[in-house]
Write a protein that holds these residues in place. Structure first.
Motif, PDB file in Angstrom:
ATOM      1  N   UNK A 375       1.239  -1.497  -0.223  1.00 44.65           N
ATOM      2  CA  UNK A 375       0.082  -0.025   0.049  1.00 44.65           C
ATOM      3  C   UNK A 375       1.289   1.434   0.099  1.00 44.65           C
ATOM      4  N   UNK A 376       0.600   2.363   0.412  1.00 43.01           N
ATOM      5  CA  UNK A 376       0.694   3.738  -0.170  1.00 43.01           C
ATOM      6  C   UNK A 376       1.251   3.771   1.141  1.00 43.01           C
ATOM      7  N   UNK A 377       2.750   4.535   0.703  1.00 40.82           N
ATOM      8  CA  UNK A 377       3.571   4.330   2.334  1.00 40.82           C
ATOM      9  C   UNK A 377       3.967   6.046   1.992  1.00 40.82           C
ATOM     10  N   UNK A 378       4.001   7.453   3.033  1.00 40.89           N
ATOM     11  CA  UNK A 378       3.789   8.542   2.627  1.00 40.89           C
ATOM     12  C   UNK A 378       5.599   8.955   3.090  1.00 40.89           C
ATOM     13  N   UNK A 379       6.380   9.721   2.408  1.00 34.09           N
ATOM     14  CA  UNK A 379       7.793   9.703   2.248  1.00 34.09           C
ATOM     15  C   UNK A 379       7.410  11.084   3.218  1.00 34.09           C
ATOM     16  N   UNK A 380       6.268  12.395   2.577  1.00 33.42           N
ATOM     17  CA  UNK A 380       6.981  13.515   2.741  1.00 33.42           C
ATOM     18  C   UNK A 380       5.704  14.221   2.650  1.00 33.42           C
ATOM     19  N   UNK A 381       5.489  13.987   3.471  1.00 36.27           N
ATOM     20  CA  UNK A 381       3.882  14.455   4.621  1.00 36.27           C
ATOM     21  C   UNK A 381       4.042  15.930   4.597  1.00 36.27           C
ATOM     22  N   UNK A 382       3.503  17.161   3.619  1.00 33.87           N
ATOM     23  CA  UNK A 382       3.282  18.282   3.291  1.00 33.87           C
ATOM     24  C   UNK A 382       2.160  18.920   2.472  1.00 33.87           C
ATOM     25  N   UNK A 383       2.325  19.519   1.824  1.00 36.16           N
ATOM     26  CA  UNK A 383       0.871  19.870   1.033  1.00 36.16           C
ATOM     27  C   UNK A 383      -0.701  18.711   0.652  1.00 36.16           C
TER      28      UNK A 383
END
Ligand code: ZN
Ligand code: FE
Length: 757
Positions: A375-383
């Motif tokens: 599944x999706x893995x968020x590497x930079x959580x921003x906009x």
């Protein structure tokens, strides 16, 4: 049919996303009477009418809510009918405490997109079109509560048509704070040297022509400036690399539309949904096409779709189908977002500036998500994601967690909700440090938190800048949470699993350990409530120069190989450069030698042995190169990596790597066997700990978990024998996710907190 009535409270991100007009339309469609308003805790609704209509209303409230609303909870209480007539949107309560979350920025919606290209529409080709379903939010808010005066749109006064929409509950632009049109709102211009192209469609057409001609364009976006050029023009991409001082780090791409994205990368349905979501992040996916110098030594490309009207207009005006769209900065500086600053800093990089007039209130960079087999893995959580809720966290009082110094991001817990800030960058940059302080101030003001009621949680590193920031909270109680425990806790906090006992695996580049050495390959047993005990770790290695060794893989290699018999590594096929010899000398004299259990440095050592002997130009580069090398090779026998007495022994692993390399085995196969060996070693250790402690769940976090080859192999080994593996999905596994784990352990864990006074 009897009349029934109820009151409803909807919590979550429900302000600034068109929620009240949606409720209004839904109530009218079901011929219900009552009202809706923005209350203290979210949106409050009162409805009265036929019982089946009330039921239908409640059902559709859940199923048909605006895509950009993030509902966390709907509470319904039955009430006595009181003969209300008609349905109205009431003014917000005057005693509003601003405890309602600010919405993240949202990509242009389908209806605004249709209007943007409808010649008869009054906003035809208007670069600032938006509505309550889409447009800027967090990037334009200057204070709370969220209304026009509290945004960077305050300088523009709506004309009568915009004003009418703004006050019409049936309109999609009802209380859309950034509402504007060509006759009353901001515009865009193109600045080329001393020339300014300003009128209507001209600047965009000119900008698109420059891009077609291989020029570099600075484009003002939602949360900062981008640098754009034609991704299929190697000369343009090369010029951008040279001028930006960005030698090898991959560039993000913006593609015209979904079909163009599909042609460029292999997308799962899940990844396509992410690309087209209101958050519109950069999605990392396997490349189908090789673009010269865009992403060297990688088989992935980072792709996003247009998300502002300006982006769509650029493509419609004939900009190349695939654009490099990278942060407007030089090298590793933070992205520029203020106009004068951008003009000054990017003057030697960009050939022209496409500048919109609406100011940006704060820096919000593009978010990055990787499509993985899990599944999706968020590497930079921003906009698109910040500053929304990352977890529900039952803290008895407000908590501010300051994160780590690299990939800084903070978490504020208020009323049981954990809000995650945007990615703030590396605090060694003064600008990022200032952004951290602004972010703290923003969040505390938005939720009206006084320092005296706050628990401040920080990392254990005495030299972190965030540690100094924590010390500046004189009135607050403070708590300290060790880096790798915070990594493990972040996974459990996402899931609200406060009491779940697990084996926690933290695989990381660097973090300050309990004993003052540099940790990064740690196994824990415990839970958030009881805390995490370190029960195993990688065998310690010498680290020449401490954290500075992260820049030179051969320097890391010198420390690890001090414990392994090797041939002369300065000779072929290793050809280690002079940094290695210098490191050897420091090892002999025991000068500037630290001790480490870092998995990241172990990867660096292996990368050096297989040919990555130059300095890295960005964090994690050598490990990413090694993974890329290994991916091209077939699966083979893993190298041995046993555990003895709580110590995972990487010596046999490196010995095999050295021998195979000296023997002339294919470096890809060797890299693959190294990955498999370490994965099996970690899996065996995890299994042994699960058995010893009667546990069935392993949590994996830390920057090295971003290595998909290692993770997949680890997970496969564990799942094959019925052990569940949990990883991060809401916050990044890298240091960007640390603050959530800190908040959870600080608020709910056993860690000793003491007044800093
Ligand atoms: Zn819209
Ligand atoms: Fe870390």
């Amino acid at each position: 049919m009897a009349t029934s009535a109820c009151t409803v409270t909807v919590r979550g991100v429900v302000q600034g996303v068109g929620f009240r007009p949606f409720v209004y339309r839904l109530a009218r469609a079901n011929t219900l009477a009552g009202w809706v308003l923005n209350g203290n805790e979210g949106v409050e609704i009162r409805v009265e009418g036929a019982g089946d209509r009330v039921d239908a209303f409640l059902r559709e409230l859940r199923t048909d809510a605006p895509a950009s609303a993030g509902i966390t909870d709907i509470a319904v209480a039955v009430a006595e009918p009181s003969g209300l007539e008609g349905f109205v949107i009431r003014a917000s309560r005057s005693d509003d405490q601003p405890r309602v979350p600010i919405s993240p920025d949202l990509a242009l919606c389908a209806r605004c997109l249709a209007e943007l290209f409808a010649p008869a529409d009054r906003r035809f080709r208007y670069p600032y079109i938006n509505c309550t379903d889409c447009g800027p939010r967090y990037s334009i808010v200057t204070r709370v509560p969220y209304d026009r005066e509290s945004t960077t749109m305050t300088a523009w006064t709506m004309d009568p048509p915009c004003e009418r929409e703004y006050h019409d509950p049936a309109s999609r632009r009802f209380h859309a704070q950034p509402n504007a049109c060509p006759s009353c709102g901001p515009g865009v211009m193109l600045i080329e040297g001393d020339r300014v192209v300003g009128a209507s469609a001209e600047p965009i057409a000119r900008a698109a022509a420059l891009l077609r001609n291989g020029r570099i364009l600075a484009v003002k976006g939602l949360g900062g400036y981008h640098l754009a050029c034609d991704a299929r023009n190697p000369a343009a991409v090369g010029a951008l690399r040279d001028r930006k001082y960005r030698k090898e780090k991959p560039f993000a791409l913006m593609v015209r539309d979904l079909p163009a994205a599909r042609a460029l990368v292999r997308l799962t349905p899940e990844a396509e949904a992410l690309l087209a979501s209101p958050a519109a992040p950069i999605v990392l996916a396997p490349a189908r096409e090789t673009l010269d110098r865009v992403a060297p030594d990688s088989d992935e490309l980072g792709v996003m779709l247009p998300y502002t009207p300006v982006h769509y207009l650029l493509f419609a005006a004939g900009a190349p189908e695939v654009l490099v769209m990278t942060s407007g900065n030089r090298s590793s500086e933070p992205i520029a977002y203020r106009d004068e600053d951008a003009r000054a800093r990017l003057a030697d990089v960009a050939d022209a500036f496409l500048v919109g007039e609406r100011p940006i209130a704060r820096r919000v960079e593009d978010s990055v998500v990787r499509q993985t087999s899990r599944g999706p893995v968020i590497l930079r959580r921003s906009r698109g994601y910040a500053p929304s809720v990352v977890a529900r966290l039952p803290a008895s009082r407000p908590v501010l967690a300051l994160g780590a110094d690299l990939k800084s991001a903070i978490t504020l817990v208020v009323d049981g909700q954990a809000f995650g800030s945007q990615h703030l960058g590396d605090l060694e940059h003064f600008d990022c440090w200032r952004a951290l302080e602004e972010s703290i101030r923003d969040l505390l003001e938005m939720y009206e938190i006084r320092p005296a009621e706050l628990l401040v949680v920080r990392d254990a590193h005495p030299q972190y800048r965030s540690t100094a920031v924590a010390a500046s909270f004189h009135e607050s109680e403070t708590a300290v949470v060790q880096h790798h425990r915070a990594h493990v806790a972040s996974v459990l906090a996402e899931r609200g699993a406060w009491g779940e006992r697990v084996v926690g695996l933290a695989l990381d580049g660097t973090g300050y350990g309990d004993d003052g050495s540099i940790w990064g390959g740690e196994l824990f047993v415990g839970s958030i409530r009881e805390g995490f005990e370190r029960v195993a770790h990688l065998r310690p290695a010498a680290l020449v120069g401490g954290d500075a060794a992260a820049r030179h893989p051969v320097q890391a290699a010198a420390g690890f190989l001090d414990q392994v018999e090797t041939p002369d590594l300065t000779a072929a096929p290793f050809d280690f450069p002079s940094e290695y010899t210098r490191s050897r000398r420091l090892l002999e004299t025991r000068t500037r030698i630290f001790s480490t259990t870092s998995a990241g440095r172990l990867f660096d050592a292996a990368a050096a042995l297989l040919g990555f002997t130059r300095p890295v130009t960005f964090e994690g580069q050598a490990a990413m190169w090694l993974e890329w090398l290994a991916r091209a090779a077939p699966e083979g026998e893993p190298y041995p990596c046993p555990m003895h007495g709580g110590e995972i022994d990487w010596r046999p692993l490196l010995r095999a790597t050295v021998e195979d390399r000296a023997r002339g085995r294919d470096p890809g196969e060797t890299a693959r066997a190294f990955h498999a060996g370490l994965a099996c070693g970690l899996a065996d250790a995890s299994v042994a700990l699960c058995r010893a402690h009667g546990l069935e769940t392993v949590v994996a976090s830390g920057g090295v978990v971003q290595n998909g080859l290692l993770l997949d192999r680890l997970v496969a080994s564990l799942e094959a024998i019925g052990i569940e593996v949990l990883i991060n999905h809401v916050v990044p596994p890298n240091d960007g996710g640390i603050s959530l784990g800190q908040a959870a352990l600080g608020a709910l864990g056993p860690c000793t907190s003491s007044p800093s006074r």
